[in-house]
Motif scaffolding. Structure first.
Motif, PDB file in Angstrom:
ATOM      1  N   THR A  88       0.824  -1.215   0.000  1.00 58.12           N
ATOM      2  CA  THR A  88       0.000   0.000   0.000  1.00 58.12           C
ATOM      3  C   THR A  88       0.856   1.262   0.000  1.00 58.12           C
ATOM      4  OG1 THR A  88      -0.207  -0.124   2.423  1.00 58.12           O
ATOM      5  CG2 THR A  88      -1.955  -1.131   1.113  1.00 58.12           C
ATOM      6  N   SER A  89       1.990   1.229   0.698  1.00 56.68           N
ATOM      7  CA  SER A  89       2.889   2.389   0.695  1.00 56.68           C
ATOM      8  C   SER A  89       3.425   2.639  -0.708  1.00 56.68           C
ATOM      9  CB  SER A  89       4.035   2.157   1.676  1.00 56.68           C
ATOM     10  OG  SER A  89       4.965   3.215   1.618  1.00 56.68           O
ATOM     11  N   TYR A  90       3.794   1.574  -1.396  1.00 53.28           N
ATOM     12  CA  TYR A  90       4.323   1.702  -2.755  1.00 53.28           C
ATOM     13  C   TYR A  90       3.255   2.283  -3.685  1.00 53.28           C
ATOM     14  CZ  TYR A  90       6.209   0.333  -7.306  1.00 53.28           C
ATOM     15  OH  TYR A  90       6.658   0.347  -8.592  1.00 53.28           O
ATOM     16  N   LEU A  91       2.041   1.790  -3.584  1.00 53.23           N
ATOM     17  CA  LEU A  91       0.968   2.250  -4.473  1.00 53.23           C
ATOM     18  C   LEU A  91       0.578   3.693  -4.175  1.00 53.23           C
ATOM     19  CD1 LEU A  91      -1.227  -0.979  -4.579  1.00 53.23           C
ATOM     20  CD2 LEU A  91       0.171  -0.037  -6.433  1.00 53.23           C
ATOM     21  N   ARG A  92       0.598   4.064  -2.913  1.00 52.37           N
ATOM     22  CA  ARG A  92       0.323   5.467  -2.563  1.00 52.37           C
ATOM     23  C   ARG A  92       1.359   6.383  -3.219  1.00 52.37           C
ATOM     24  NH1 ARG A  92      -2.755   6.863   2.171  1.00 52.37           N
ATOM     25  NH2 ARG A  92      -3.687   5.061   3.200  1.00 52.37           N
ATOM     26  N   THR A  93       2.612   5.990  -3.126  1.00 52.64           N
ATOM     27  CA  THR A  93       3.685   6.791  -3.720  1.00 52.64           C
ATOM     28  C   THR A  93       3.520   6.890  -5.234  1.00 52.64           C
ATOM     29  OG1 THR A  93       5.185   6.103  -1.955  1.00 52.64           O
ATOM     30  CG2 THR A  93       6.188   7.019  -3.939  1.00 52.64           C
ATOM     31  N   ALA A  94       2.980   5.824  -5.834  1.00 57.75           N
ATOM     32  CA  ALA A  94       2.765   5.816  -7.289  1.00 57.75           C
ATOM     33  C   ALA A  94       1.551   6.639  -7.695  1.00 57.75           C
ATOM     34  CB  ALA A  94       2.600   4.381  -7.774  1.00 57.75           C
ATOM     35  N   GLY A  95       0.801   7.174  -6.714  1.00 59.81           N
ATOM     36  CA  GLY A  95      -0.323   8.051  -7.013  1.00 59.81           C
ATOM     37  C   GLY A  95      -1.669   7.364  -7.112  1.00 59.81           C
ATOM     38  N   LEU A  96      -1.759   6.107  -6.664  1.00 60.82           N
ATOM     39  CA  LEU A  96      -3.037   5.403  -6.730  1.00 60.82           C
ATOM     40  C   LEU A  96      -3.991   5.957  -5.684  1.00 60.82           C
ATOM     41  CD1 LEU A  96      -4.315   2.951  -8.288  1.00 60.82           C
ATOM     42  CD2 LEU A  96      -3.795   1.606  -6.237  1.00 60.82           C
ATOM     43  N   SER A  97      -5.262   6.137  -6.060  1.00 60.33           N
ATOM     44  CA  SER A  97      -6.266   6.636  -5.119  1.00 60.33           C
ATOM     45  C   SER A  97      -6.436   5.672  -3.951  1.00 60.33           C
ATOM     46  CB  SER A  97      -7.605   6.823  -5.823  1.00 60.33           C
ATOM     47  OG  SER A  97      -7.536   7.856  -6.759  1.00 60.33           O
ATOM     48  N   VAL A  98      -6.731   6.232  -2.803  1.00 58.15           N
ATOM     49  CA  VAL A  98      -6.799   5.446  -1.563  1.00 58.15           C
ATOM     50  C   VAL A  98      -7.855   4.347  -1.656  1.00 58.15           C
ATOM     51  CG1 VAL A  98      -7.338   5.575   0.896  1.00 58.15           C
ATOM     52  CG2 VAL A  98      -5.942   7.345  -0.160  1.00 58.15           C
ATOM     53  N   HIS A  99      -8.985   4.636  -2.306  1.00 54.54           N
ATOM     54  CA  HIS A  99     -10.064   3.642  -2.323  1.00 54.54           C
ATOM     55  C   HIS A  99      -9.734   2.429  -3.183  1.00 54.54           C
ATOM     56  CE1 HIS A  99     -11.021   5.423  -6.220  1.00 54.54           C
ATOM     57  NE2 HIS A  99     -11.919   4.491  -6.422  1.00 54.54           N
ATOM     58  N   LYS A 100      -8.627   2.498  -3.966  1.00 53.74           N
ATOM     59  CA  LYS A 100      -8.226   1.368  -4.804  1.00 53.74           C
ATOM     60  C   LYS A 100      -7.147   0.500  -4.155  1.00 53.74           C
ATOM     61  CE  LYS A 100      -9.160   3.969  -9.057  1.00 53.74           C
ATOM     62  NZ  LYS A 100      -8.614   4.475 -10.336  1.00 53.74           N
ATOM     63  N   LEU A 101      -6.646   0.897  -2.997  1.00 53.33           N
ATOM     64  CA  LEU A 101      -5.551   0.168  -2.360  1.00 53.33           C
ATOM     65  C   LEU A 101      -6.000  -1.218  -1.912  1.00 53.33           C
ATOM     66  CD1 LEU A 101      -4.058   2.997  -0.113  1.00 53.33           C
ATOM     67  CD2 LEU A 101      -3.098   2.113  -2.259  1.00 53.33           C
ATOM     68  N   PRO A 102      -5.161  -2.246  -2.111  1.00 56.19           N
ATOM     69  CA  PRO A 102      -5.503  -3.589  -1.620  1.00 56.19           C
ATOM     70  C   PRO A 102      -5.691  -3.586  -0.105  1.00 56.19           C
ATOM     71  CG  PRO A 102      -3.701  -3.704  -3.188  1.00 56.19           C
ATOM     72  CD  PRO A 102      -3.915  -2.247  -2.882  1.00 56.19           C
ATOM     73  N   GLU A 103      -6.647  -4.388   0.335  1.00 53.20           N
ATOM     74  CA  GLU A 103      -6.897  -4.548   1.775  1.00 53.20           C
ATOM     75  C   GLU A 103      -6.428  -5.912   2.261  1.00 53.20           C
ATOM     76  OE1 GLU A 103     -10.404  -3.577   0.010  1.00 53.20           O
ATOM     77  OE2 GLU A 103     -11.185  -2.401   1.666  1.00 53.20           O
ATOM     78  N   ARG A 104      -5.947  -6.710   1.311  1.00 51.34           N
ATOM     79  CA  ARG A 104      -5.477  -8.050   1.648  1.00 51.34           C
ATOM     80  C   ARG A 104      -4.359  -8.421   0.682  1.00 51.34           C
ATOM     81  NH1 ARG A 104      -9.437 -13.362   2.099  1.00 51.34           N
ATOM     82  NH2 ARG A 104      -7.820 -14.966   2.092  1.00 51.34           N
ATOM     83  N   LEU A 105      -3.347  -9.135   1.194  1.00 56.54           N
ATOM     84  CA  LEU A 105      -2.224  -9.585   0.383  1.00 56.54           C
ATOM     85  C   LEU A 105      -2.012 -11.076   0.608  1.00 56.54           C
ATOM     86  CD1 LEU A 105       0.339  -9.019  -1.385  1.00 56.54           C
ATOM     87  CD2 LEU A 105       1.551  -8.631   0.791  1.00 56.54           C
ATOM     88  N   GLU A 106      -1.867 -11.793  -0.493  1.00 55.50           N
ATOM     89  CA  GLU A 106      -1.544 -13.216  -0.418  1.00 55.50           C
ATOM     90  C   GLU A 106      -0.276 -13.459  -1.233  1.00 55.50           C
ATOM     91  OE1 GLU A 106      -4.852 -14.411   1.952  1.00 55.50           O
ATOM     92  OE2 GLU A 106      -2.989 -15.441   1.372  1.00 55.50           O
ATOM     93  N   LEU A 107       0.698 -14.164  -0.656  1.00 56.63           N
ATOM     94  CA  LEU A 107       1.930 -14.525  -1.355  1.00 56.63           C
ATOM     95  C   LEU A 107       1.858 -15.987  -1.765  1.00 56.63           C
ATOM     96  CD1 LEU A 107       4.575 -12.777   0.959  1.00 56.63           C
ATOM     97  CD2 LEU A 107       3.428 -11.858  -1.073  1.00 56.63           C
ATOM     98  N   VAL A 108       2.148 -16.275  -3.033  1.00 61.12           N
ATOM     99  CA  VAL A 108       2.079 -17.643  -3.547  1.00 61.12           C
ATOM    100  C   VAL A 108       3.385 -17.987  -4.260  1.00 61.12           C
ATOM    101  CG1 VAL A 108      -0.428 -17.617  -3.794  1.00 61.12           C
ATOM    102  CG2 VAL A 108       1.004 -16.873  -5.718  1.00 61.12           C
ATOM    103  N   ASP A 109       3.690 -19.281  -4.292  1.00 58.83           N
ATOM    104  CA  ASP A 109       4.883 -19.730  -5.019  1.00 58.83           C
ATOM    105  C   ASP A 109       4.698 -19.551  -6.521  1.00 58.83           C
ATOM    106  OD1 ASP A 109       5.348 -22.473  -2.688  1.00 58.83           O
ATOM    107  OD2 ASP A 109       6.190 -20.430  -2.671  1.00 58.83           O
ATOM    108  N   ALA A 110       3.461 -19.810  -7.003  1.00 58.55           N
ATOM    109  CA  ALA A 110       3.179 -19.680  -8.436  1.00 58.55           C
ATOM    110  C   ALA A 110       1.692 -19.416  -8.623  1.00 58.55           C
ATOM    111  CB  ALA A 110       3.586 -20.943  -9.189  1.00 58.55           C
ATOM    112  N   LEU A 111       1.375 -18.468  -9.466  1.00 57.74           N
ATOM    113  CA  LEU A 111      -0.026 -18.188  -9.789  1.00 57.74           C
ATOM    114  C   LEU A 111      -0.568 -19.306 -10.680  1.00 57.74           C
ATOM    115  CD1 LEU A 111       0.341 -14.391 -10.612  1.00 57.74           C
ATOM    116  CD2 LEU A 111      -0.929 -15.331  -8.674  1.00 57.74           C
ATOM    117  N   PRO A 112      -1.820 -19.702 -10.492  1.00 60.08           N
ATOM    118  CA  PRO A 112      -2.399 -20.745 -11.349  1.00 60.08           C
ATOM    119  C   PRO A 112      -2.592 -20.229 -12.772  1.00 60.08           C
ATOM    120  CG  PRO A 112      -4.081 -19.776  -9.931  1.00 60.08           C
ATOM    121  CD  PRO A 112      -2.774 -19.211  -9.484  1.00 60.08           C
ATOM    122  N   ARG A 113      -2.231 -21.061 -13.755  1.00 58.73           N
ATOM    123  CA  ARG A 113      -2.274 -20.617 -15.150  1.00 58.73           C
ATOM    124  C   ARG A 113      -2.896 -21.686 -16.035  1.00 58.73           C
ATOM    125  NH1 ARG A 113       1.095 -16.216 -15.835  1.00 58.73           N
ATOM    126  NH2 ARG A 113       2.477 -15.770 -14.071  1.00 58.73           N
ATOM    127  N   GLY A 114      -3.486 -21.232 -17.142  1.00 56.56           N
ATOM    128  CA  GLY A 114      -3.994 -22.156 -18.139  1.00 56.56           C
ATOM    129  C   GLY A 114      -2.854 -22.787 -18.909  1.00 56.56           C
TER     130      GLY A 114
END
Length: 502
Positions: free
Chosen positions: A456-482
């Motif tokens: 959220t700190s990074y996105l704020r610095t990048a100028g993203l509006s507050v209401h668009k900031l993620p409220e949850r973060l999940e870290l994964v080894d690999a994203l599921p892909r087709g």
């Protein structure tokens, strides 16, 4: 005059609608804010003087005027003054910042920009100057003034494009949605005729007046001749005093508002939160059936929910006459004149309330099918009674508290972070917000584990509006892909995390 709400809805322009209502009930209150009251007649008279002041500044029919103002009496006055002139107005949500505001000003080619000065700690005038906006003027508690005798005749064509609203779609940049006075009147008529208010009701506008819901709700007030309380800043329990003092009978806005009222009610079970309240109504975000049942049971009021979007301000609306099952599980029925067609599961729309398209002709061509139906990107079905049930979305858009958030915009910014290898931003069901923003991140080897605060700190610095900031973060080894195109399968992420709470 033998005017009725249905006959008033035939008005060609918003100014004509205001003029007809002001002649019917000039002394009745329209907007209530703190200790101020603006009547229907006063809105017409004062808006003409503001229009004359704007005319003296160089605003003419067709001039593009952007405004980024909070929900205040002055905002409504300015908007109706622009409607009187036949200017093209482009409202901007007050909490948007440089990225969205700068894009809207450039794309609309706005010649004037009305701002509130410094508001809630943000220097809007400074931002406007920084963005190189033209014709910047402050319109918080003071408005231009002039002699109405200098004005040209009011606009007569209600089908000309005079509104540019902004919505986030599946791309990172907002889309400029083109509306006419007639499309806004049609949308507001749908809301009004479904809710069936009376002149004895007192409504409320607790959401940004710059939202497409602003004219939607105001049209309802003009058709039925009752007032609404305006909230510049909405928060509970602080706002309850105003609801009670003015005897509000109709409140709401979106799923988030229902949840907030219900949470306050639960602090004092058995004692009615707002003694005069009879109805909660709104739209803009998914409504869990269990929320409907909790509100009606615990608050002792009716809840009617609807379906709308920036492109079509009101598509369907639940009616107080609908059964509890219909109100809990559907989005209501469309009004006369709104055609709904389900094509391969997608909801498509045609009718007077549908926008004229987008500023970008290519986006317009893509959005409408060969028969003129708008492709909504939403999935749904119609019941035998004509009620609409929404089942999902084709568009990759998150709807948080009634506001559209482009997942791609957030993803594009996070992709720039050195500790992000790949990312998928998804919406997860949330009883309070409708959906919350969740960022699922695949980190490159050896990267230090990210935290939500880092993101959220990074996105704020990048100028993203507050209401668009993620409220949850999940870290994964690999994203599921087709397997074929290696596209990230977001539905698998939604399935994985929708049932877990953090």
């Amino acid at each position: 005059m033998n005017e009725t709400p249905h006959s008033l809805s035939s008005s060609r322009t918003l100014w004509e609608l205001l003029d007809r209502r002001a002649r019917l009930t000039p002394g009745l209150p329209l907007f209530l804010q703190e200790d101020r009251t603006l009547t229907f007649g006063a809105l017409r008279a004062r808006a003409e003087r503001v229009a004359a002041g704007l005319y003296g500044m160089g605003v003419r029919p067709g001039t593009v005027v952007a405004w980024q103002l909070p929900t205040r009496v002055e905002t409504a006055l300015l908007s109706f003054a622009l409607a009187r002139l036949g200017a093209v107005q482009t409202p901007l949500i007050p909490f948007h910042r440089d990225r969205e505001v700068g894009f809207a000003l450039r794309e609309s080619k706005a010649e004037f920009f009305a701002v509130p000065g410094e508001w809630r700690g943000i220097d809007h005038t400074g931002m406007a100057r920084r963005l190189g906006a033209r014709g910047v003027f402050e319109a918080y508690d003071g408005l231009p003034d002039g002699d109405p005798s200098v004005l040209p005749p009011p606009p007569a064509d209600g089908t000309a494009v005079r509104w540019i609203y902004w919505t986030s779609g599946t791309t990172s940049d907002p889309k400029g949605v083109l509306h006419t006075d007639r499309s806004l009147i049609a949308g507001g008529s749908c809301l009004a005729h479904a809710l069936r208010p009376s002149a004895h009701d007192v409504g409320s506008i607790a959401f940004p007046y710059a939202h497409i819901g602003g004219p939607d709700y105001t049209v309802m007030l003009l058709l039925y001749g009752f007032p609404a309380v305006l909230f510049e800043q909405f928060a509970l329990p602080e706002a309850l005093e105003e609801y009670r003092r003015h005897g509000v009978t109709m409140a709401g806005g979106s799923t988030a508002f229902y949840s907030m009222f219900l949470a306050e009610q639960r602090k004092q079970p058995g004692r009615k939160l707002i003694p005069t309240l009879r109805l909660l109504a709104g739209g803009g975000a998914p409504k869990p059936p269990e929320l409907y049942h909790s509100v009606t049971r615990e608050m002792g009021v009716q809840l009617t929910h609807g379906y709308g979007m920036t492109e079509v301000p009101m598509i369907t609306m639940g009616s107080p006459d609908d059964s509890a099952e219909m109100l809990a599980t559907t989005e209501g029925r469309p009004p006369e004149g709104m055609e709904i067609r389900i094509v391969d599961g997608e909801v498509r729309l045609r009718g007077e309330a549908v926008c004229r398209g987008y500023l970008d002709p290519a986006q317009t061509a893509e959005a409408f099918d060969e028969e003129g139906f708008l492709r909504t990107g939403d999935l749904g079905c119609l019941t035998g009674s004509g009620h609409l049930v929404l089942t999902g979305r084709l568009k990759d858009v998150i709807i948080r508290k009634g506001e559209n958030i482009s997942a791609k915009e957030v993803e594009d910014l996070l992709h720039r972070h050195p500790a992000v290898g790949d990312v998928a931003v998804i919406g997860l069901p949330d009883a309070e917000r409708g959906e919350l923003v969740c960022a699922v991140v695949e980190q490159p080897p050896g990267a230090e584990a990210l935290t939500l605060r880092d993101v959220t700190s990074y996105l704020r610095t990048a100028g993203l509006s507050v209401h668009k900031l993620p409220e949850r973060l999940e870290l994964v080894d690999a994203l599921p892909r087709g397997e074929t195109l290696r596209k990230v399968l977001k539905y698998k992420l939604r399935e994985r995390y929708s049932g877990t709470v953090k």
